[in-house]
Design a protein around this motif. Structure first.
Motif, PDB file in Angstrom:
ATOM      1  N   TRP A  85      -8.852  -1.393 -10.906  1.00  0.00           N
ATOM      2  CA  TRP A  85      -7.997  -1.868  -9.814  1.00  0.00           C
ATOM      3  C   TRP A  85      -7.360  -0.685  -9.076  1.00  0.00           C
ATOM      4  O   TRP A  85      -7.257  -0.691  -7.845  1.00  0.00           O
ATOM      5  CB  TRP A  85      -6.923  -2.789 -10.379  1.00  0.00           C
TER       6      TRP A  85
ATOM      7  N   GLY B 287      -9.656   0.736  -6.511  1.00  0.00           N
ATOM      8  CA  GLY B 287     -10.189  -0.153  -5.479  1.00  0.00           C
ATOM      9  C   GLY B 287     -11.293  -1.097  -5.891  1.00  0.00           C
ATOM     10  O   GLY B 287     -11.964  -1.667  -5.035  1.00  0.00           O
ATOM     11  N   TYR B 288     -11.485  -1.297  -7.204  1.00  0.00           N
ATOM     12  CA  TYR B 288     -12.512  -2.229  -7.662  1.00  0.00           C
ATOM     13  C   TYR B 288     -11.843  -3.428  -8.337  1.00  0.00           C
ATOM     14  O   TYR B 288     -11.237  -3.296  -9.401  1.00  0.00           O
ATOM     15  CB  TYR B 288     -13.467  -1.554  -8.648  1.00  0.00           C
ATOM     16  N   GLU B 289     -11.987  -4.588  -7.742  1.00  0.00           N
ATOM     17  CA  GLU B 289     -11.403  -5.790  -8.331  1.00  0.00           C
ATOM     18  C   GLU B 289     -12.233  -6.296  -9.510  1.00  0.00           C
ATOM     19  O   GLU B 289     -11.706  -6.955 -10.405  1.00  0.00           O
ATOM     20  CB  GLU B 289     -11.278  -6.885  -7.268  1.00  0.00           C
ATOM     21  N   ASP B 290     -13.517  -6.004  -9.487  1.00  0.00           N
ATOM     22  CA  ASP B 290     -14.430  -6.436 -10.553  1.00  0.00           C
ATOM     23  C   ASP B 290     -14.620  -5.284 -11.539  1.00  0.00           C
ATOM     24  O   ASP B 290     -15.267  -4.281 -11.236  1.00  0.00           O
ATOM     25  CB  ASP B 290     -15.770  -6.841  -9.938  1.00  0.00           C
ATOM     26  N   ALA B 291     -14.041  -5.423 -12.730  1.00  0.00           N
ATOM     27  CA  ALA B 291     -14.109  -4.347 -13.725  1.00  0.00           C
ATOM     28  C   ALA B 291     -15.547  -4.098 -14.194  1.00  0.00           C
ATOM     29  O   ALA B 291     -15.900  -2.959 -14.534  1.00  0.00           O
ATOM     30  CB  ALA B 291     -13.226  -4.681 -14.922  1.00  0.00           C
TER      31      ALA B 291
ATOM     32  N   LYS C 297      -9.706  -2.491 -16.814  1.00  0.00           N
ATOM     33  CA  LYS C 297      -9.478  -3.348 -15.658  1.00  0.00           C
ATOM     34  C   LYS C 297      -8.401  -2.763 -14.757  1.00  0.00           C
ATOM     35  O   LYS C 297      -8.524  -2.790 -13.523  1.00  0.00           O
ATOM     36  CB  LYS C 297      -9.087  -4.755 -16.112  1.00  0.00           C
ATOM     37  N   GLU C 298      -7.334  -2.225 -15.355  1.00  0.00           N
ATOM     38  CA  GLU C 298      -6.252  -1.621 -14.570  1.00  0.00           C
ATOM     39  C   GLU C 298      -6.729  -0.357 -13.849  1.00  0.00           C
ATOM     40  O   GLU C 298      -6.369  -0.115 -12.694  1.00  0.00           O
ATOM     41  CB  GLU C 298      -5.068  -1.287 -15.478  1.00  0.00           C
TER      42      GLU C 298
ATOM     43  N   HIS D  85      -7.487   3.856  -3.582  1.00  0.00           N
ATOM     44  CA  HIS D  85      -7.161   2.573  -4.202  1.00  0.00           C
ATOM     45  C   HIS D  85      -7.656   1.393  -3.364  1.00  0.00           C
ATOM     46  O   HIS D  85      -7.352   0.237  -3.670  1.00  0.00           O
ATOM     47  CB  HIS D  85      -5.645   2.468  -4.376  1.00  0.00           C
ATOM     48  N   GLU D  86      -8.422   1.679  -2.304  1.00  0.00           N
ATOM     49  CA  GLU D  86      -8.928   0.638  -1.414  1.00  0.00           C
ATOM     50  C   GLU D  86     -10.435   0.807  -1.254  1.00  0.00           C
ATOM     51  O   GLU D  86     -11.047   1.726  -1.774  1.00  0.00           O
ATOM     52  CB  GLU D  86      -8.284   0.751  -0.030  1.00  0.00           C
ATOM     53  N   GLN D  87     -11.034  -0.101  -0.454  1.00  0.00           N
ATOM     54  CA  GLN D  87     -12.390   0.091   0.032  1.00  0.00           C
ATOM     55  C   GLN D  87     -12.299   0.716   1.420  1.00  0.00           C
ATOM     56  O   GLN D  87     -11.355   0.447   2.158  1.00  0.00           O
ATOM     57  CB  GLN D  87     -13.142  -1.248   0.094  1.00  0.00           C
TER      58      GLN D  87
ATOM     59  N   ASP E 277       0.805  -1.226   0.000  1.00  0.00           N
ATOM     60  CA  ASP E 277       0.000   0.000   0.000  1.00  0.00           C
ATOM     61  C   ASP E 277       0.836   1.273   0.000  1.00  0.00           C
ATOM     62  O   ASP E 277       0.298   2.369   0.135  1.00  0.00           O
ATOM     63  CB  ASP E 277      -0.934   0.017   1.215  1.00  0.00           C
TER      64      ASP E 277
END
Length: 302
Positions: free
Chosen positions: A264, A267-271, A260-261, A205-207, A12
């Motif tokens: 990410w 903070g979203y893993e699901d594009a 997708k990048e 970049h996180e939740q 991080d």
């Protein structure tokens, strides 16, 4: 450039040192020779972080967002406790030693810089070796200034991007000069929105949940949401999502990263989920947004 810390970098945190060849070009370019960055970073909850320099051949700013640390500086080795909202200003040739508190590690932004007008920019901040720490408080716009500098790591070897970063450094230093006279003016009873928004900016970049935000300003979840909505007209999570989408738009504008990048990075893993949120906020998909910015799609239709 003074050697950056060799503190082991967790996922991080960020440490970016400009390529030497690019630094040489910035030193000679008329748009950057007066002030330019050498390295920039963000260390989150930096347990074990410590750095000592007897020889310091550039200029250094350190902005503490949370936690605490210690600074020892100058020939007399004077000491200061560093708390959230403090900005350390270390001019060239200032011996120093700083370290984080082990039980309450700090999170910090930092930037090494140089240039023919570096002394002049620091003189505007009115600091000296007797007091190299400015207690500015937490300001979300200042956090955003540091984040903008961190975007330099996306530039690879494009001179135009680094010239932009050099002028963003000017903006950061002049912004600090504006903040100094109004530091510490917030009333204790009021909600510290700057602290909340700065925490949001550093965690894009996180939740981030409401409980964490409420804890940062020592309020219960219920009272935090109520006060926040009274002051802003929206909920904290809605504002956090808005900041994420603004950041995503910026990345779509200035990088060639895929959807997708970009997802990410905010903070979203699901594009696919990111694209739905983006469309809800912006009215168009991320791919169409980029196409419009590049002139490949109209604003009125597909």
């Amino acid at each position: 450039m003074s050697t950056p810390s060799s503190w082991p970098l967790p996922p991080d945190s960020i440490r970016f040192v400009l390529p030497r060849q690019m630094v040489s070009r910035l030193q000679q370019h008329p748009l950057s020779e007066q002030l330019y960055p050498l390295g920039v970073g963000y260390y989150q909850l930096a347990r074990g972080h410590e750095m000592a320099r007897e020889q310091h051949d550039d200029y250094l700013l350190i902005y503490c967002l949370e936690g605490s640390g210690r600074l020892e500086y100058g020939a007399q080795k004077k000491r200061r406790i560093i708390r959230p909202g403090d900005l350390i200003v270390l001019p060239q040739h200032t011996p120093h030693h700083y370290w984080t508190d082990q039980k309450n590690p700090w999170s910090i932004y930092w930037v090494h810089f140089d240039g023919s007008l570096a002394d002049d920019f620091l003189s505007q901040l009115e600091t000296d070796l007797e007091s190299p720490v400015l207690s500015l408080g937490i300001h979300s716009r200042l956090v955003a200034d540091f984040e903008a500098l961190l975007d330099a790591r996306q530039a690879r070897h494009h001179l135009a991007s680094y010239l932009h970063s050099a002028n963003q450094l000017r903006q950061l230093l002049t912004h600090i000069a504006l903040l100094k006279p109004i530091a510490r003016q917030q009333q204790e009873e009021s909600l510290d929105l700057e602290k909340v928004h700065s925490l949001m900016q550093t965690r894009l970049h996180e939740q981030l949940d409401v409980e964490t935000l409420a804890s940062a300003v020592s309020l219960s979840k219920y009272h935090f949401i109520k006060k926040y909505k009274t002051l802003t007209g929206t909920t904290p999570i809605n504002h956090f999502i808005q900041l994420k989408i603004e950041r995503a738009c910026h990345l779509l504008d200035v990088t060639n990263n895929g959807i997708k990048e970009v997802a990410w990075a905010v903070g979203y893993e699901d594009a696919y989920y990111f694209s739905r949120i983006f469309r809800k906020m912006m009215g168009i998909s991320p791919s169409r947004y980029r196409a419009m910015r590049l002139g490949r799609s109209s604003y009125t239709g597909d």
